[in-house]
Design a protein around this motif. Structure first.
Motif, PDB file in Angstrom:
ATOM      1  N   ASP A  59      29.610  44.234  39.604  1.00 12.33           N
ATOM      2  CA  ASP A  59      29.996  43.052  39.178  1.00 12.33           C
ATOM      3  C   ASP A  59      29.453  42.949  37.784  1.00 12.33           C
ATOM      4  O   ASP A  59      30.212  42.628  36.977  1.00 12.33           O
ATOM      5  N   ARG A  60      28.331  42.995  37.764  1.00 12.72           N
ATOM      6  CA  ARG A  60      27.543  42.959  36.220  1.00 12.72           C
ATOM      7  C   ARG A  60      28.139  44.097  35.482  1.00 12.72           C
ATOM      8  O   ARG A  60      28.353  43.763  34.172  1.00 12.72           O
ATOM      9  N   GLU A  61      28.338  45.391  35.922  1.00  7.16           N
ATOM     10  CA  GLU A  61      29.042  46.198  35.187  1.00  7.16           C
ATOM     11  C   GLU A  61      30.298  45.728  34.441  1.00  7.16           C
ATOM     12  O   GLU A  61      30.858  45.939  33.440  1.00  7.16           O
ATOM     13  N   LYS A  62      31.303  45.216  35.588  1.00  5.21           N
ATOM     14  CA  LYS A  62      32.601  45.026  34.944  1.00  5.21           C
ATOM     15  C   LYS A  62      32.490  43.781  34.051  1.00  5.21           C
ATOM     16  O   LYS A  62      33.425  43.645  33.345  1.00  5.21           O
ATOM     17  N   ILE A  63      31.847  42.748  34.328  1.00  3.73           N
ATOM     18  CA  ILE A  63      31.848  41.587  33.616  1.00  3.73           C
ATOM     19  C   ILE A  63      31.353  42.033  32.304  1.00  3.73           C
ATOM     20  O   ILE A  63      31.802  41.595  31.219  1.00  3.73           O
ATOM     21  N   ASN A  64      30.408  42.974  32.033  1.00  6.98           N
ATOM     22  CA  ASN A  64      29.791  43.473  30.512  1.00  6.98           C
ATOM     23  C   ASN A  64      30.642  44.181  29.862  1.00  6.98           C
ATOM     24  O   ASN A  64      30.847  44.270  28.733  1.00  6.98           O
ATOM     25  N   THR A  65      31.754  45.034  30.577  1.00  6.10           N
ATOM     26  CA  THR A  65      32.324  46.029  30.025  1.00  6.10           C
ATOM     27  C   THR A  65      33.861  45.947  30.174  1.00  6.10           C
ATOM     28  O   THR A  65      34.588  46.464  29.267  1.00  6.10           O
ATOM     29  N   SER A  66      34.513  45.018  31.173  1.00  3.21           N
ATOM     30  CA  SER A  66      35.921  45.125  31.185  1.00  3.21           C
ATOM     31  C   SER A  66      36.541  44.027  30.149  1.00  3.21           C
ATOM     32  O   SER A  66      35.627  42.956  30.059  1.00  3.21           O
ATOM     33  N   PRO A  67      37.694  44.096  29.703  1.00  2.00           N
ATOM     34  CA  PRO A  67      38.378  43.235  28.844  1.00  2.00           C
ATOM     35  C   PRO A  67      38.582  41.864  29.492  1.00  2.00           C
ATOM     36  O   PRO A  67      38.287  40.846  28.719  1.00  2.00           O
ATOM     37  N   TYR A  68      38.882  41.765  30.702  1.00  2.00           N
ATOM     38  CA  TYR A  68      39.092  40.629  31.324  1.00  2.00           C
ATOM     39  C   TYR A  68      38.741  40.985  32.915  1.00  2.00           C
ATOM     40  O   TYR A  68      38.959  42.081  33.119  1.00  2.00           O
ATOM     41  N   ILE A  69      38.902  39.753  33.482  1.00  2.00           N
ATOM     42  CA  ILE A  69      38.755  39.686  35.074  1.00  2.00           C
ATOM     43  C   ILE A  69      39.786  38.969  35.518  1.00  2.00           C
ATOM     44  O   ILE A  69      40.161  37.997  34.836  1.00  2.00           O
ATOM     45  N   GLN A  70      40.653  39.320  36.952  1.00  2.00           N
ATOM     46  CA  GLN A  70      41.480  38.582  37.193  1.00  2.00           C
ATOM     47  C   GLN A  70      41.483  38.451  38.628  1.00  2.00           C
ATOM     48  O   GLN A  70      42.191  37.439  39.255  1.00  2.00           O
ATOM     49  N   ALA A  71      40.624  39.096  39.527  1.00  2.00           N
ATOM     50  CA  ALA A  71      40.289  38.612  40.800  1.00  2.00           C
ATOM     51  C   ALA A  71      38.972  38.995  41.447  1.00  2.00           C
ATOM     52  O   ALA A  71      38.384  39.924  40.770  1.00  2.00           O
ATOM     53  N   VAL A  72      38.782  38.218  42.520  1.00  2.00           N
ATOM     54  CA  VAL A  72      37.445  38.725  43.478  1.00  2.00           C
ATOM     55  C   VAL A  72      37.971  38.755  44.607  1.00  2.00           C
ATOM     56  O   VAL A  72      38.734  37.920  45.247  1.00  2.00           O
ATOM     57  N   VAL A  73      37.399  39.690  45.289  1.00  2.00           N
ATOM     58  CA  VAL A  73      37.370  40.147  46.946  1.00  2.00           C
ATOM     59  C   VAL A  73      36.054  40.066  47.325  1.00  2.00           C
ATOM     60  O   VAL A  73      35.201  40.509  46.943  1.00  2.00           O
ATOM     61  N   VAL A  74      35.993  39.162  48.404  1.00  2.00           N
ATOM     62  CA  VAL A  74      34.643  38.895  49.122  1.00  2.00           C
ATOM     63  C   VAL A  74      34.763  39.095  50.383  1.00  2.00           C
ATOM     64  O   VAL A  74      35.895  38.773  51.398  1.00  2.00           O
ATOM     65  N   ASN A  75      33.704  39.693  51.153  1.00  2.00           N
ATOM     66  CA  ASN A  75      33.678  39.963  52.725  1.00  2.00           C
ATOM     67  C   ASN A  75      32.176  39.299  53.173  1.00  2.00           C
ATOM     68  O   ASN A  75      31.202  39.337  52.565  1.00  2.00           O
ATOM     69  N   ASP A 107      39.482  47.752  37.051  1.00  2.00           N
ATOM     70  CA  ASP A 107      38.440  47.280  36.318  1.00  2.00           C
ATOM     71  C   ASP A 107      38.493  45.641  36.264  1.00  2.00           C
ATOM     72  O   ASP A 107      37.505  45.191  35.655  1.00  2.00           O
ATOM     73  N   CYS A 108      39.475  45.078  36.539  1.00  2.00           N
ATOM     74  CA  CYS A 108      39.560  43.529  36.303  1.00  2.00           C
ATOM     75  C   CYS A 108      39.304  42.793  37.606  1.00  2.00           C
ATOM     76  O   CYS A 108      39.600  41.735  37.980  1.00  2.00           O
ATOM     77  N   VAL A 109      38.802  43.729  38.755  1.00  2.00           N
ATOM     78  CA  VAL A 109      38.416  43.286  40.055  1.00  2.00           C
ATOM     79  C   VAL A 109      36.988  43.047  40.346  1.00  2.00           C
ATOM     80  O   VAL A 109      36.538  44.211  40.418  1.00  2.00           O
ATOM     81  N   LEU A 110      36.473  42.003  40.830  1.00  2.00           N
ATOM     82  CA  LEU A 110      35.079  42.108  41.248  1.00  2.00           C
ATOM     83  C   LEU A 110      35.137  41.868  42.742  1.00  2.00           C
ATOM     84  O   LEU A 110      35.935  41.645  43.532  1.00  2.00           O
ATOM     85  N   VAL A 111      34.075  42.492  43.289  1.00  2.00           N
ATOM     86  CA  VAL A 111      33.787  42.489  44.658  1.00  2.00           C
ATOM     87  C   VAL A 111      32.456  41.785  44.957  1.00  2.00           C
ATOM     88  O   VAL A 111      31.416  41.777  44.298  1.00  2.00           O
TER      89      VAL A 111
END
Length: 407
Positions: A59-75, A107-111
């Motif tokens: 998540d830290r990597e994607k927030i810093n590098t991806s142009p945007y975020i659109q979804a989060v998946v949590v378990n 790249d716009c999905v956080l986990v």
């Protein structure tokens, strides 16, 4: 600003879902998804623990590098921590599954994961859960509630909140959900928090607002002094409110910061009050401290004291434990000058002044300490700074829960 019903689906453009995927638990929801119909600016803060779970790194990597975020998946159930390269590869696999189901880039999905450390995720169940979540996304209050329930582990209640305010002539909503009742001592636990908002704001100011606010909200709670490997707090802003984009620290930015603070503080207090085995929310307010940092240090030291927490559980006005916790906090002060008070819905009583106990009633003190929310007020008599920390009492059930957590 006003409170409204809801959580992560309260803001325009956001959908959510919670399902039973049987990741570890049986007959309970254990996977959640949060999805924005349009791309989001994203900000995040994460655990300071050197041992970081794979989802934290992802998540830290994607927030810093991806142009945007659109979804989060949590378990919930399995933390995906201390799982090596395989654990990180499972983050990629989860994101790819969500990307395929939602027709968005991976790249716009956080986990995020929470649960037992050291176990590998059962990816057949995770990918099946992702497909199920994508198929039942809704923007309803019920869907947000189901998501909040699905991220729980030892929590006894789901935690969600939403507020609204005006910005640029538009109604803006900020909503959120969190989980955590054990391994809670954030330093940005097992704490997860997800905040959604329809405000239009720059990524830089969104991150600045979050980083500044966490210092006086989530970082001021503690259940057991253990900073988790998985602590994650993410804010997603999709701009659907239609306000002029906030690119400077103007009045609209200040109003957003106030709303974000209200959401974060509310969720933080709910987490502290739902500490494993807890029977009371234990709050410490330090006032008239020499500076803000000392006020935070002193307040946190009291709510982290195991002896003080045990006294709160026993409804015992053992003020000496509070003095002791203040004394080893690292902040300098004159113990002869400070004053201590207990307060709750049952009343307020002064217990310490001029270096000694006051002539207080033990019976009255016990009555005050028997309420579900108990506050210690510490007047340092040194300056104008103040801070509040939140914790819970320490009970027999805390040991029972954590002695049997992996089974």
């Amino acid at each position: 600003m006003e409170h409204i019903k809801g959580g992560v689906t309260a803001a325009k453009g956001f959908m959510a879902a919670g399902v039973e995927a049987n990741v570890k638990y049986k007959n309970r929801k254990d996977m959640a998804m949060v999805y924005s119909q349009v791309p989001c600016k994203a900000a995040g803060v994460f655990t300071s623990n050197v041992v970081k779970a794979a989802p934290v790194v992802w998540d830290r990597e994607k927030i810093n590098t991806s142009p945007y975020i659109q979804a989060v998946v949590v378990n919930s159930g399995i933390a995906n921590a201390c799982t090596g390269r395989q654990g990180y590869a499972y983050c990629q696999e989860t994101a790819d599954a969500a990307a395929g189901a939602l027709q968005i880039p991976g790249d716009c999905v956080l986990v995020a994961s929470t649960g037992v450390i050291g176990m590998q995720l059962p990816m057949d169940k995770i990918t099946a859960g992702v497909a199920a979540l994508a198929g039942c996304l809704k923007d309803t209050l019920e869907a947000g509630t189901q998501a909040a329930e699905a991220i729980m582990t030892t929590d006894t209640i789901s935690k969600q909140v939403a507020v609204q305010f005006e910005a640029g002539g538009k109604t803006v909503t900020v909503g959120g959900m969190s989980k955590g009742s054990g391994m809670i001592h954030p330093n940005m636990c097992t704490m997860l928090g997800f905040v959604t908002t329809d405000i239009a704001i720059s990524k830089e100011l969104l991150q600045e607002a979050l980083s500044a606010d966490v210092v006086d909200t989530f970082n001021m709670i503690s259940v057991d002094g253990d900073t988790s490997t998985n602590d994650t707090l993410v804010v997603l802003a999709n701009g659907c409110a239609g306000n002029p984009e906030i690119t400077e620290k103007n009045e609209d930015y200040l109003h957003f910061c106030q709303a974000l603070h209200e959401v974060n503080e509310t969720l933080a207090k709910m987490m502290a009050g739902d500490g494993e085995g807890a029977t009371a929310l234990f709050e410490t307010k330090v006032i008239h401290a020499a500076n803000k940092e000392d006020a935070r240090t002193l307040a946190k030291s009291v709510i982290c004291s195991s002896l003080t927490k045990a006294a709160i559980f026993g409804h015992d006005a053992n003020w000496g434990r509070i003095l002791c916790a203040l004394g080893y906090s690292g902040a300098s002060f004159d113990p002869e000058a400070i004053e201590l008070f207990f307060e709750s819905s049952a009343g307020r009583i002064q217990i310490y002044k001029d270096g000694q106990a006051t002539d207080y009633s033990e019976e009255e003190a016990t009555k005050i300490l028997s309420c579900p929310v108990v506050t210690v007020v510490v007047d340092m008599k040194m300056g104008e700074a103040q801070a509040t920390a939140w914790g819970c009492d320490l009970t027999y059930d805390y040991v029972k829960i954590n002695a049997d957590y992996r089974s």
